[in-house]
Design a protein around this motif. Sequence first.
Motif, short mmCIF file in Angstrom:
data_model
loop_
_atom_site.label_atom_id
_atom_site.label_comp_id
_atom_site.label_asym_id
_atom_site.label_seq_id
_atom_site.Cartn_x
_atom_site.Cartn_y
_atom_site.Cartn_z
N ASP A 82 0.83 -1.21 0.00
CA ASP A 82 0.00 0.00 0.00
C ASP A 82 0.87 1.26 0.00
N LYS A 85 2.36 1.77 -3.47
CA LYS A 85 1.33 2.24 -4.39
C LYS A 85 1.13 3.74 -4.24
N GLN A 86 1.07 4.22 -3.01
CA GLN A 86 0.88 5.65 -2.78
C GLN A 86 2.10 6.46 -3.19
N LYS A 89 2.36 7.41 -6.81
CA LYS A 89 1.45 8.47 -7.26
C LYS A 89 2.01 9.86 -7.00
N LYS A 101 0.98 13.72 3.32
CA LYS A 101 0.14 13.10 2.28
C LYS A 101 0.04 11.59 2.48
N ILE A 102 1.15 10.94 2.83
CA ILE A 102 1.12 9.50 3.08
C ILE A 102 0.18 9.19 4.25
N GLN A 105 -3.43 9.58 2.91
CA GLN A 105 -3.83 8.57 1.93
C GLN A 105 -3.96 7.18 2.55
N THR A 106 -3.23 6.92 3.62
CA THR A 106 -3.28 5.59 4.25
C THR A 106 -4.02 5.60 5.59
#
Length: 216
Positions: A82, A85-86, A89, A101-102, A105-106
């Motif tokens: 995961d 994947k982030q 981006k 941001k991480i 997003q998670t």
Amino acid sequence: MKISIRFHRFSPALFLLASLTIMLSIITTANTARAENIKTIAVLPFTVNAAEDMSHIQKGIIQMLYSRLSWQDHVLVIPTGDIKKQLSKMPSITGDQLIGKIANQTNSHYVVAGSITEIAGSFIIDAQVYDIKNQRFMAFFEQSQISDDLIDKVDRIAATINKKAFNRSTVTYEKMGQEKQAHINKLKRQNPEHLMNAPVDPEDEGVGWKLWKYIL
């Protein structure tokens, strides 16, 4: 005047259904409460500043932290897939903005980042744990003379993170405390007049939360 009272038989099937419904409700409530108490943490790949290829060490660090920081019903480490994947981006985002941001997003409460730097044949490991909600962080440090010893040093960092961030004592942390106590006892025998009140905490050199602000 006669009063007629009728007693209706309660269906066993209906009774069983009602019991199951109550049990499921209790389990669901308990699971929800447990989930709300679980902290999530994302571990970013450590930056490597070295002349030699240390990709295997970099991978080993992530695996070590994932294993050591996972704590059933308390701490959930976001799967490495995961995180990758982030990161794919947002290839151009770095620093504090990447941490924020991480985390978003998670859905992580905490983010771990760090680096390995080679200096004159020895290696320095720096790690930071970011508490997103409270906008604060803790910094950790270890040094190794050889690359083969790096994973063991990361294990010690993970043990200290567990204790300082989550108040979780581990075998490694207890071992670190015993090592420090043995060292203190040795110094006391050599210089008893200076070390009567020496600390025992294996990470008493100022490891604690510091203020941190980031821009999304």
